[in-house]
Design a protein around this motif. Structure first.
Motif, PDB file in Angstrom:
ATOM      1  N   MET A   1      -6.748   0.496  -1.261  1.00  0.00           N
ATOM      2  CA  MET A   1      -5.528   1.174  -0.372  1.00  0.00           C
ATOM      3  C   MET A   1      -4.714   0.174   0.120  1.00  0.00           C
ATOM      4  O   MET A   1      -3.419   0.580   0.725  1.00  0.00           O
ATOM      5  CB  MET A   1      -5.993   2.027   0.576  1.00  0.00           C
ATOM      6  N   GLY A   2      -4.920  -1.191   0.057  1.00  0.00           N
ATOM      7  CA  GLY A   2      -4.053  -2.278   0.592  1.00  0.00           C
ATOM      8  C   GLY A   2      -4.262  -2.176   2.180  1.00  0.00           C
ATOM      9  O   GLY A   2      -3.354  -2.883   2.744  1.00  0.00           O
ATOM     10  N   ILE A   3      -5.203  -1.602   2.703  1.00  0.00           N
ATOM     11  CA  ILE A   3      -5.453  -1.700   4.121  1.00  0.00           C
ATOM     12  C   ILE A   3      -6.398  -2.782   4.515  1.00  0.00           C
ATOM     13  O   ILE A   3      -7.449  -2.746   4.567  1.00  0.00           O
ATOM     14  CB  ILE A   3      -5.976  -0.243   4.660  1.00  0.00           C
ATOM     15  N   ASN A   4      -5.672  -3.765   5.157  1.00  0.00           N
ATOM     16  CA  ASN A   4      -6.477  -4.674   5.559  1.00  0.00           C
ATOM     17  C   ASN A   4      -6.894  -4.920   6.840  1.00  0.00           C
ATOM     18  O   ASN A   4      -6.447  -5.575   8.072  1.00  0.00           O
ATOM     19  CB  ASN A   4      -5.406  -6.161   5.387  1.00  0.00           C
ATOM     20  N   LEU A   5      -7.736  -3.905   7.262  1.00  0.00           N
ATOM     21  CA  LEU A   5      -8.350  -3.822   8.455  1.00  0.00           C
ATOM     22  C   LEU A   5      -9.896  -3.843   8.524  1.00  0.00           C
ATOM     23  O   LEU A   5     -10.570  -3.698   7.370  1.00  0.00           O
ATOM     24  CB  LEU A   5      -8.191  -2.279   9.222  1.00  0.00           C
ATOM     25  N   THR A   6     -10.620  -4.300   9.719  1.00  0.00           N
ATOM     26  CA  THR A   6     -12.037  -4.373   9.478  1.00  0.00           C
ATOM     27  C   THR A   6     -12.476  -3.099   9.643  1.00  0.00           C
ATOM     28  O   THR A   6     -11.846  -1.847  10.005  1.00  0.00           O
ATOM     29  CB  THR A   6     -12.582  -5.057  10.681  1.00  0.00           C
TER      30      THR A   6
ATOM     31  N   ALA B   1       1.676  -1.427   2.293  1.00  0.00           N
ATOM     32  CA  ALA B   1       0.421  -1.238   3.156  1.00  0.00           C
ATOM     33  C   ALA B   1      -0.553  -2.561   3.376  1.00  0.00           C
ATOM     34  O   ALA B   1      -0.958  -2.714   4.433  1.00  0.00           O
ATOM     35  CB  ALA B   1      -0.673  -0.291   2.316  1.00  0.00           C
ATOM     36  N   ALA B   2      -0.320  -3.555   2.322  1.00  0.00           N
ATOM     37  CA  ALA B   2      -1.012  -4.794   2.591  1.00  0.00           C
ATOM     38  C   ALA B   2      -0.401  -5.688   3.861  1.00  0.00           C
ATOM     39  O   ALA B   2      -1.144  -6.182   4.323  1.00  0.00           O
ATOM     40  CB  ALA B   2      -0.820  -5.690   1.314  1.00  0.00           C
ATOM     41  N   ARG B   3       0.814  -5.186   4.085  1.00  0.00           N
ATOM     42  CA  ARG B   3       1.526  -5.988   5.173  1.00  0.00           C
ATOM     43  C   ARG B   3       1.317  -5.242   6.586  1.00  0.00           C
ATOM     44  O   ARG B   3       1.797  -5.902   7.700  1.00  0.00           O
ATOM     45  CB  ARG B   3       3.092  -6.076   4.919  1.00  0.00           C
TER      46      ARG B   3
END
Length: 253
Positions: free
Chosen positions: A110-115, A152-154
Motif C-alpha cells: 500500500m506504500g504505507i511506511n509505518l511500523t 502514500a510512500a511519502r
C-alpha cells in the motif's frame, strides 16, 4: 552399532571439525575408537548430539549445554519438558515476528511506511492493506495506481492520522445523512459525494467525475466494498452510488 565421525557429521548436518571440537572440550566424547584410533559414535552419542544441537539452536552457549546435559540429578523426562517449553516459547516469538513481517509486506504494497504499532495507532482494527493485492491486480498498470503508491510512500504517521480523521468525519456525517432520510440526489448528499471525490484526489490520485462514477458502481457490485460502506449505515453503499451519479451529472451535465 557405531558410526564414523564422517557419518555422524552427515546425519546431523554439522562439520567434522565441529565434532572434533565437541570431543576436545568434553562435550561429546565418542563412546569408542576403531583399531586405528578413529572416533566411533554409538546410539547414546547420537542422542547426546541431538540434545546438544537442540540447545545450540536455541542459542545456549556450549558451557551451559554441558552443564545441562551433565547434571547428575537431571531426569531425561525433565529435559524433554524443558525442550517442549522452550520450543513453544520460540514458536510464539516466531509467529509474532511472522505476523509483523506480513504487516510490513502489506504496508509496502500500500506504500504505507509505518511500523505495525503506528499502523494500529492510526487505523485501529481496520486494515488498510486488506484489498492491496486485489487493487494491484485490478489497477497495477494504471497511472492512478502508480500515483497513489508514490503519494502514500511519502506520508508520515501524522499525514495518515489526518487522512483517517477526514475519513472518519465524512463517514459519520454521511451515515447521519442516510439516517435522516436525505435523498441521494439532494444537495446535502451530492455535496458529501463531491467531498468524497475531492478526498481521493487530494490524498491518492486525480479522480475526475467519470472515474468517481465507476468507483460508485464498484462500491455496490463488489460485496466487500458494499459491506465496508453498509457497515457505516445499512443501505449506505447504494445511497452513495446514487449520490455520486447525481453529483457527476450536475458537474458534467
Amino acid at each position: 552399532m557405531s558410526y564414523s565421525v564422517g557419518q555422524v557429521a552427515g546425519f546431523a548436518g554439522v562439520t567434522v571439525r565441529t565434532l572434533h571440537h565437541y570431543d576436545d572440550i568434553g562435550l561429546l566424547v565418542p563412546g569408542g575408537r576403531s583399531h586405528a584410533g578413529h572416533r566411533r559414535y554409538d546410539e547414546a552419542d547420537l542422542d547426546r548430539l541431538q540434545q546438544i544441537l537442540f540447545y545450540r539452536e536455541l542459542g545456549f552457549p556450549l558451557e551451559e549445554v554441558a552443564a545441562l546435559l551433565d547434571d547428575p540429578a537431571a531426569d531425561p523426562r525433565a529435559h524433554l519438558r524443558r525442550q517442549h517449553e522452550l520450543l513453544t516459547a520460540r514458536i510464539e516469538r516466531l509467529q509474532k515476528m511472522a505476523a509483523a513481517v506480513e504487516h510490513a509486506m502489506e504496508a509496502r504494497k500500500m506504500g504505507i511506511n509505518l511500523t505495525p504499532e503506528e499502523r494500529f495507532e492510526v487505523f485501529g482494527d481496520k486494515d488498510p492493506g486488506r484489498y492491496a493485492e486485489e487493487a494491484e491486480q485490478r489497477w497495477g498498470g494504471t497511472e492512478a495506481y502508480a500515483e497513489s503508491q508514490r503519494r502514500a510512500a511519502r506520508y508520515t504517521k501524522e499525514d495518515w492520522k489526518r487522512l483517517q480523521a477526514e475519513v472518519d468525519d465524512w463517514s459519520e456525517r454521511y451515515a447521519a445523512l442516510v439516517a435522516a432520510g436525505e435523498r441521494p440526489a439532494g444537495e446535502a448528499a451530492m455535496d458529501l459525494a463531491e467531498e468524497h471525490r475531492r478526498h481521493i484526489t487530494a490524498w491518492y490520485y486525480d479522480c475526475p467525475h467519470e472515474m468517481h462514477v465507476c468507483l460508485g458502481e464498484m462500491y455496490v457490485s463488489d460485496e466487500r466494498f458494499k459491506a465496508f460502506y453498509d457497515a457505516m449505515r445499512p443501505g449506505l453503499a447504494e445511497h452513495l452510488r446514487e449520490a455520486i451519479l447525481a453529483n457527476a451529472a450536475r458537474h458534467t451535465g
